[in-house]
Design a protein around this motif. Structure first.
Motif, PDB file in Angstrom:
ATOM      1  N   PRO A  84     -43.676 -20.667 -15.532  1.00 30.37           N
ATOM      2  CA  PRO A  84     -42.460 -20.889 -15.393  1.00 30.37           C
ATOM      3  C   PRO A  84     -41.764 -21.074 -16.993  1.00 30.37           C
ATOM      4  CG  PRO A  84     -43.900 -22.341 -13.952  1.00 30.37           C
ATOM      5  CD  PRO A  84     -44.699 -21.711 -14.828  1.00 30.37           C
ATOM      6  N   GLU A  85     -40.558 -20.580 -17.049  1.00 30.18           N
ATOM      7  CA  GLU A  85     -40.044 -20.823 -18.414  1.00 30.18           C
ATOM      8  C   GLU A  85     -40.025 -22.332 -18.647  1.00 30.18           C
ATOM      9  OE1 GLU A  85     -38.597 -19.841 -21.851  1.00 30.18           O
ATOM     10  OE2 GLU A  85     -39.413 -18.334 -20.260  1.00 30.18           O
ATOM     11  N   ARG A  86     -39.623 -22.976 -17.670  1.00 31.79           N
ATOM     12  CA  ARG A  86     -39.256 -24.443 -18.003  1.00 31.79           C
ATOM     13  C   ARG A  86     -40.638 -25.048 -18.624  1.00 31.79           C
ATOM     14  NH1 ARG A  86     -38.978 -29.163 -13.231  1.00 31.79           N
ATOM     15  NH2 ARG A  86     -38.382 -30.769 -14.569  1.00 31.79           N
ATOM     16  N   VAL A  87     -41.735 -24.905 -18.147  1.00 25.39           N
ATOM     17  CA  VAL A  87     -43.068 -25.101 -18.741  1.00 25.39           C
ATOM     18  C   VAL A  87     -43.125 -24.624 -19.995  1.00 25.39           C
ATOM     19  CG1 VAL A  87     -45.492 -25.257 -18.722  1.00 25.39           C
ATOM     20  CG2 VAL A  87     -44.191 -25.470 -16.572  1.00 25.39           C
ATOM     21  N   LEU A  88     -42.968 -23.277 -20.385  1.00 20.43           N
ATOM     22  CA  LEU A  88     -43.166 -22.895 -21.520  1.00 20.43           C
ATOM     23  C   LEU A  88     -42.154 -23.458 -22.709  1.00 20.43           C
ATOM     24  CD1 LEU A  88     -42.992 -18.983 -20.679  1.00 20.43           C
ATOM     25  CD2 LEU A  88     -45.124 -20.475 -21.307  1.00 20.43           C
ATOM     26  N   THR A  89     -40.781 -23.831 -22.274  1.00 18.76           N
ATOM     27  CA  THR A  89     -40.017 -24.421 -23.158  1.00 18.76           C
ATOM     28  C   THR A  89     -40.519 -25.849 -23.488  1.00 18.76           C
ATOM     29  OG1 THR A  89     -38.109 -23.218 -22.274  1.00 18.76           O
ATOM     30  CG2 THR A  89     -37.476 -25.222 -23.307  1.00 18.76           C
ATOM     31  N   MET A  90     -40.805 -26.520 -22.566  1.00 14.75           N
ATOM     32  CA  MET A  90     -41.212 -28.007 -22.684  1.00 14.75           C
ATOM     33  C   MET A  90     -42.444 -27.929 -23.896  1.00 14.75           C
ATOM     34  SD  MET A  90     -41.543 -29.317 -18.720  1.00 14.75           S
ATOM     35  CE  MET A  90     -41.760 -30.936 -19.165  1.00 14.75           C
ATOM     36  N   GLN A  91     -43.524 -27.056 -23.563  1.00 13.54           N
ATOM     37  CA  GLN A  91     -44.529 -26.797 -24.694  1.00 13.54           C
ATOM     38  C   GLN A  91     -43.986 -26.248 -26.062  1.00 13.54           C
ATOM     39  OE1 GLN A  91     -48.432 -25.741 -24.097  1.00 13.54           O
ATOM     40  NE2 GLN A  91     -48.547 -27.029 -22.171  1.00 13.54           N
TER      41      GLN A  91
ATOM     42  N   GLN B 174     -60.251 -15.606 -17.101  1.00 17.26           N
ATOM     43  CA  GLN B 174     -59.337 -17.005 -16.888  1.00 17.26           C
ATOM     44  C   GLN B 174     -59.388 -17.112 -15.410  1.00 17.26           C
ATOM     45  OE1 GLN B 174     -55.852 -14.562 -18.222  1.00 17.26           O
ATOM     46  NE2 GLN B 174     -55.520 -16.204 -20.079  1.00 17.26           N
ATOM     47  N   VAL B 175     -58.565 -18.231 -15.132  1.00 15.20           N
ATOM     48  CA  VAL B 175     -58.155 -18.761 -13.880  1.00 15.20           C
ATOM     49  C   VAL B 175     -56.960 -18.060 -13.731  1.00 15.20           C
ATOM     50  CG1 VAL B 175     -57.028 -20.627 -12.567  1.00 15.20           C
ATOM     51  CG2 VAL B 175     -58.800 -21.401 -14.206  1.00 15.20           C
ATOM     52  N   ASP B 176     -56.992 -17.215 -12.453  1.00 21.22           N
ATOM     53  CA  ASP B 176     -56.027 -16.219 -12.267  1.00 21.22           C
ATOM     54  C   ASP B 176     -54.616 -16.945 -11.724  1.00 21.22           C
ATOM     55  OD1 ASP B 176     -57.155 -13.163 -12.286  1.00 21.22           O
ATOM     56  OD2 ASP B 176     -58.616 -14.545 -11.218  1.00 21.22           O
ATOM     57  N   GLN B 177     -54.764 -17.965 -10.953  1.00 17.59           N
ATOM     58  CA  GLN B 177     -53.839 -18.814 -10.469  1.00 17.59           C
ATOM     59  C   GLN B 177     -54.075 -20.162 -10.428  1.00 17.59           C
ATOM     60  OE1 GLN B 177     -50.419 -17.512  -9.351  1.00 17.59           O
ATOM     61  NE2 GLN B 177     -50.141 -19.625  -9.874  1.00 17.59           N
ATOM     62  N   TYR B 178     -53.222 -20.977 -11.280  1.00 19.24           N
ATOM     63  CA  TYR B 178     -53.366 -22.335 -11.410  1.00 19.24           C
ATOM     64  C   TYR B 178     -52.196 -22.898 -10.735  1.00 19.24           C
ATOM     65  CZ  TYR B 178     -55.180 -26.586 -13.733  1.00 19.24           C
ATOM     66  OH  TYR B 178     -55.724 -27.805 -14.353  1.00 19.24           O
ATOM     67  N   ILE B 179     -52.350 -24.003  -9.973  1.00 22.56           N
ATOM     68  CA  ILE B 179     -51.464 -24.875  -9.149  1.00 22.56           C
ATOM     69  C   ILE B 179     -51.414 -26.219  -9.397  1.00 22.56           C
ATOM     70  CG2 ILE B 179     -50.430 -24.926  -7.017  1.00 22.56           C
ATOM     71  CD1 ILE B 179     -52.117 -22.614  -6.177  1.00 22.56           C
ATOM     72  N   GLY B 180     -50.384 -26.652  -9.838  1.00 26.34           N
ATOM     73  CA  GLY B 180     -50.211 -28.385  -9.918  1.00 26.34           C
ATOM     74  C   GLY B 180     -48.722 -28.604 -10.478  1.00 26.34           C
ATOM     75  N   GLY B 181     -48.748 -30.269 -10.725  1.00 25.47           N
ATOM     76  CA  GLY B 181     -47.269 -30.499 -10.879  1.00 25.47           C
ATOM     77  C   GLY B 181     -46.765 -30.333 -11.992  1.00 25.47           C
ATOM     78  N   ILE B 182     -45.317 -30.521 -12.218  1.00 25.55           N
ATOM     79  CA  ILE B 182     -44.438 -30.100 -13.468  1.00 25.55           C
ATOM     80  C   ILE B 182     -44.935 -31.489 -14.592  1.00 25.55           C
ATOM     81  CG2 ILE B 182     -42.624 -31.258 -12.545  1.00 25.55           C
ATOM     82  CD1 ILE B 182     -42.819 -28.260 -14.919  1.00 25.55           C
ATOM     83  N   GLU B 183     -45.128 -32.560 -13.693  1.00 22.05           N
ATOM     84  CA  GLU B 183     -45.471 -33.671 -14.757  1.00 22.05           C
ATOM     85  C   GLU B 183     -46.629 -33.383 -15.730  1.00 22.05           C
ATOM     86  OE1 GLU B 183     -47.907 -34.459 -10.741  1.00 22.05           O
ATOM     87  OE2 GLU B 183     -45.715 -33.331 -11.606  1.00 22.05           O
ATOM     88  N   HIS B 184     -47.593 -32.600 -15.509  1.00 19.61           N
ATOM     89  CA  HIS B 184     -48.481 -32.214 -16.241  1.00 19.61           C
ATOM     90  C   HIS B 184     -48.217 -30.982 -17.482  1.00 19.61           C
ATOM     91  CE1 HIS B 184     -51.165 -34.995 -13.899  1.00 19.61           C
ATOM     92  NE2 HIS B 184     -50.599 -34.205 -12.863  1.00 19.61           N
ATOM     93  N   ALA B 185     -47.123 -30.842 -17.435  1.00 17.49           N
ATOM     94  CA  ALA B 185     -46.645 -29.492 -18.361  1.00 17.49           C
ATOM     95  C   ALA B 185     -46.965 -29.926 -19.764  1.00 17.49           C
ATOM     96  CB  ALA B 185     -45.195 -29.257 -18.049  1.00 17.49           C
ATOM     97  N   ILE B 186     -46.989 -31.163 -20.131  1.00 12.90           N
ATOM     98  CA  ILE B 186     -47.527 -31.379 -21.428  1.00 12.90           C
ATOM     99  C   ILE B 186     -48.877 -32.000 -21.641  1.00 12.90           C
ATOM    100  CG2 ILE B 186     -46.889 -32.754 -23.881  1.00 12.90           C
ATOM    101  CD1 ILE B 186     -43.854 -32.257 -22.992  1.00 12.90           C
ATOM    102  N   LEU B 187     -48.961 -33.264 -20.954  1.00 13.06           N
ATOM    103  CA  LEU B 187     -50.192 -34.125 -20.929  1.00 13.06           C
ATOM    104  C   LEU B 187     -51.514 -33.296 -20.638  1.00 13.06           C
ATOM    105  CD1 LEU B 187     -49.217 -37.210 -18.997  1.00 13.06           C
ATOM    106  CD2 LEU B 187     -50.170 -37.171 -21.207  1.00 13.06           C
ATOM    107  N   HIS B 188     -51.525 -32.562 -19.896  1.00 20.78           N
ATOM    108  CA  HIS B 188     -52.793 -31.723 -19.453  1.00 20.78           C
ATOM    109  C   HIS B 188     -52.670 -30.203 -19.680  1.00 20.78           C
ATOM    110  CE1 HIS B 188     -55.945 -29.874 -17.264  1.00 20.78           C
ATOM    111  NE2 HIS B 188     -55.105 -29.163 -16.552  1.00 20.78           N
TER     112      HIS B 188
END
Length: 833
Positions: free
Chosen positions: A215-222, A537-551
């Motif tokens: 997601p573009e949102r996650v890329l931007t956060m990173q 690689q992991v082809d599809q990873y699924i999880g919460g947006i709250e981990h966009a930076i931390l994890h």
């Protein structure tokens, strides 16, 4: 045999036992087959799953089952993020050992996940608190230490008094601990760090390779967290002192407008500057206050700007003017050099500070509009800093230059004088991995008075947590007080040594668990390299947006570390990322404190696992927030019962059939059902492959069930094969979403092979084509009638039929026909006057 009443608990238990006994979800690396690795972020074992878990894992399970039906060799594992503060704090509360508490919770959660029918290969289960797991991360740590990628230093750190431990910058949220909400303090402590800053450029650059799958949102956060900025390092000399200070700035074009300097409270020069200053104690008191402020708050735009004069001055290298030096609460030691040249006319924070303390300002950037008019911006024209592009004024030889060109020109000038150079800076700081708590992987080093820091020999790993440790009510680690753990022998000199009592940050474990799943029972290595290369690689990873930076940032970094140490090939761990939305109730996130928690166990007991899964996937697209609705899950339950009753009614009519396996239908009803069947396959396949829009997939399947209901009475006696094919397709498409009922009904209609293992159907495009189509006829742009013609009929035939249509003929009677425009299968427009 009659189907009988729908009993979800009985049916679901039956098929879960069959799947487990047959090992149908167990997989091995097989280079003759294309693989697909689907993974949900592994949970902390709290003992109870919540609806957020159900949503996350149901999404992953549909993907896993769908890809398996498409012929992929699917790896779908599960494990437990079992170290860390929550488990330790819960164990303290219940007066028990964290290990006992954690393993008991793992057992309970494993059974809850089994009850939902997820297609995990349980042989690959890992728990990060098991010595056979963290032994490998201790080896990784020592390998990083050997390569200089991990180091120990005294540094200001974020200290949580509630959890009695250090926190990484990412674990501080608005000045509070991310776990207990205690106000975070600043302390100077000796800590272990990983050199994530050495990888800042690669972490940033490799985000470009993820732009199609993340997601573009996650890329931007990173990108923002890494915070790469280009600028210059400029040197200022102190007046009357044999000292200089270096600043990093992204605006060297404003140097002529620098009128004072701001230092961070932690800057090492502060104490020297105030050595003979009569207000030194006032400065020290201010510094102490600022050091205990949260870093995030200090950098916030809305922070009230405060500072104190140090009594010292620096000299502006281009104007020669004295600039007073202040300690300011908004300057951070972690960004740049901890010293800021203040340009109040062109920086809003500096403007607010200068206004408060009545410090001088100097305009050096003119607006493009005034520049064009031959006028100059003045302080009287301003009620805030001017920060937009423009042209230099009051800047000596650089006057008239646009400010972008001036940035380079000013630095080149200073470089010749030995006072400046181009530079790059990052917001990212090295990762502090030391934690002063018990429930974590021990850091595998010891301290010897003669030899210094000594790695624990690999043959002595893992260094395990003592089983007899008594956790303390205040949360402080018992390890420093346990002589049997602390006291050891130096492997280098044979003298007395002391073990490190800090443990590793829990994010250390979650930064590589996905790699261990590839070969989790290997005792000779963390994994077999060929096996690992096959699955990653992991082809599809699924999880919460709250981990966009931390994890996610740490996992990306750790993968690159392991690559450079020869353990893996992949540079990025996750090819595609889905961040699912939160589950809400009454407009708020489900939480015990709000009293709005819906227990999955209660829903499963009342409605069954299939209905629970169906609702959680139908209520909203995966990436959107989902509002829990009691009526919604009741609706899902009603649909499943409706499907059950349909199969019961058709049990003696339909027979075992592969989806879409019957010949050409004859009646109009059978043709319509066949079109709907193949359209549903087309829509379901498209919507799963396009961002996993399971809600529209389910809607399409519901429409197909409606179609079967509508034509079943007509087709029972004449064309039962059409009903058999449509029922088989319905069950096949629905099986990844509601697998238990589909298995049961698949068996009921006579199939001897299980639904698991059936291929995903492929639609026949020709089945979607109508024999006849209805075409709208217009006369001079106004609708005057409709005609029914053969599909893709010749244009001449369509024109003839349109002109002969009764109402159309009436409207063109007596007029001159100018032209006839035909849009095949859609429209005829007749122009006449």
């Amino acid at each position: 045999m009659a189907i009988g009443k729908y009993q979800p608990e009985k049916i679901e238990k039956k098929w879960q036992d069959i799947w487990q006994e047959s090992g149908c979800f167990e997989v091995e690396a097989d280079t003759s087959r294309d693989k697909y690795y689907v993974l949900e972020m592994f949970p902390y074992p709290s003992g109870k799953i919540h609806m957020g878990h159900v949503r996350n894992y149901s999404i992953g399970d549909v993907v896993a089952r769908f890809k398996s039906m498409q012929g992929f060799n699917v790896l779908h594992p599960m494990g437990w993020d079992a170290f860390g503060l929550p488990a330790e704090n819960a164990a303290i509360k219940h007066n028990t050992h964290p290990a006992k508490w954690t393993y008991q919770n793992i057992s309970e959660m494993r059974e809850q996940l089994r009850r939902l029918g997820y297609s995990y290969d349980w042989r690959r289960e890992v728990a990060s608190c098991r010595p056979e797991y963290y032994k490998w991360e201790q080896i990784f740590f020592l390998k990083f230490l050997e390569k200089g990628l991990v180091y120990r230093k005294n540094s200001p750190v974020n200290w949580c008094p509630g959890c009695n431990t250090v926190l990484a910058n990412e674990q501080v949220e608005e000045g509070l601990c991310w776990r207990c909400d205690s106000e975070v303090e600043q302390k100077d402590m000796e800590q272990w760090f990983l050199r994530i800053t050495d990888y800042a450029d690669e972490l940033l650059a490799d985000l470009d390779s993820l732009d199609k799958g993340w997601p573009e949102r996650v890329l931007t956060m990173q990108r923002n967290w890494i915070g790469k900025s280009y600028g210059a390092e400029l040197t200022f000399r102190f007046k009357g002192l044999d000292e200089t200070v270096t600043v990093f700035t992204t605006r060297p074009d404003t140097l002529f407008g620098a009128t004072f300097m701001s230092l961070a409270a932690e800057h090492p020069l502060v104490e020297k500057l105030i050595e003979n200053y009569e207000k030194a104690d006032e400065v020290r008191a201010f510094c102490d206050k600022v050091r205990n402020m949260d870093r995030i708050k200090r950098g916030a735009d809305d922070l009230e700007k405060e500072g104190v004069f140090t009594g010292a001055y620096v000299v502006n290298p281009v104007t020669g003017k004295d600039m007073p030096v202040y300690v300011a609460n908004f300057v951070l030691m972690g960004y740049g050099t901890g010293a800021v040249m203040a340009v109040p006319a062109h920086d809003q924070r500096d403007y607010e500070f200068a206004s408060k303390y009545e410090l001088p300002m100097q305009v050096v950037i003119n607006t493009p509009e005034l520049h064009k008019e031959g006028k100059v911006l003045t302080l009287e024209d301003m009620d805030a800093a001017y920060t937009d592009p423009g042209f230099l004024v009051n800047s000596g030889q650089f006057d008239g230059m646009d400010n972008e060109s001036a940035k380079k020109a000013v630095v080149e000038h200073l470089d010749k004088e030995g006072l400046g150079t181009m530079a790059v800076n990052y917001r990212l700081r090295d990762w502090n991995v030391s934690r002063q708590r018990f429930w974590g992987a021990p850091i595998p080093v010891m301290y010897c008075d003669s030899c210094g820091v000594v790695p624990v020999p690999e043959q002595d790993l893992p260094v395990t947590l003592p089983e007899n440790a008594q956790v303390r009510e205040d949360g402080r680690s018992p390890l420093p007080m346990m002589d049997e753990f602390v006291n050891c022998t130096c492997p280098k000199c044979g003298g007395a040594a002391r073990r490190e009592t800090d443990t590793l940050d829990t994010f250390f474990e979650s930064s590589w668990y996905f790699l261990r799943y590839c070969d989790p029972r290997n005792t000779d290595a963390p994994w077999d390299r060929e096996t690992q290369d096959y699955w990653m690689q992991v082809d599809q990873y699924i999880g919460g947006i709250e981990h966009a930076i931390l994890h996610l940032l740490y996992a990306r970094f750790f993968t690159k570390l392991l690559r450079d140490c020869g353990y893996v090939t992949a540079a990025e761990p996750f090819a595609n990322l889905l961040t699912q939305g939160m589950v809400l109730k009454d407009g708020a996130k489900m939480s015990k404190s709000k009293g709005n928690v819906v227990a999955p166990s209660e829903m499963i007991k009342k409605y069954g696992a299939d209905a629970t899964r169906l609702f959680i996937l139908f209520a909203a697209p995966p990436a959107k927030e989902l509002e829990w609705s009691d009526r919604g899950i009741e609706g899902a339950y009603r649909f499943i019962n409706r499907l059950w009753r349909l199969a019961e009614e058709l049990e003696k009519v339909v027979s075992a059939a592969k989806p879409v396996s019957y010949g050409d239908p004859k009646s109009e009803a059978a043709k319509a059902l066949r079109r709907k069947e193949h359209d549903t396959i087309r829509r379901a396949t498209r919507d799963i492959e396009n961002d996993f829009q399971f809600n529209t997939v389910i809607a399409a399947i519901m429409e197909l069930v409606n179609e079967i209901y509508g034509c079943k009475d007509e087709l029972k006696g004449s064309e039962p094969g059409s009903l058999s094919s449509a029922m088989a397709t319905t069950l096949t498409l629905l099986s990844p979403i509601a697998p238990h009922i589909c298995e049961e009904l698949w068996e009921t209609i006579g199939n001897t092979e299980r639904m698991v293992g059936q291929p995903w159907p492929t639609h026949d495009e020709s089945a979607l084509v109508l024999d006849e189509v209805t075409v709208v006829v217009q006369v001079c742009g106004k609708v005057r009638g409709k005609i029914t013609v053969p599909n893709n009929a010749p244009q001449a035939d369509v024109e003839k039929a349109a002109l002969e249509q009764e109402n159309v003929a009436k409207h063109i009677e007596g007029k001159t026909l100018r032209k006839v425009i035909v849009i095949p299968n859609k429209l005829v427009n007749i122009v006449a006057n």
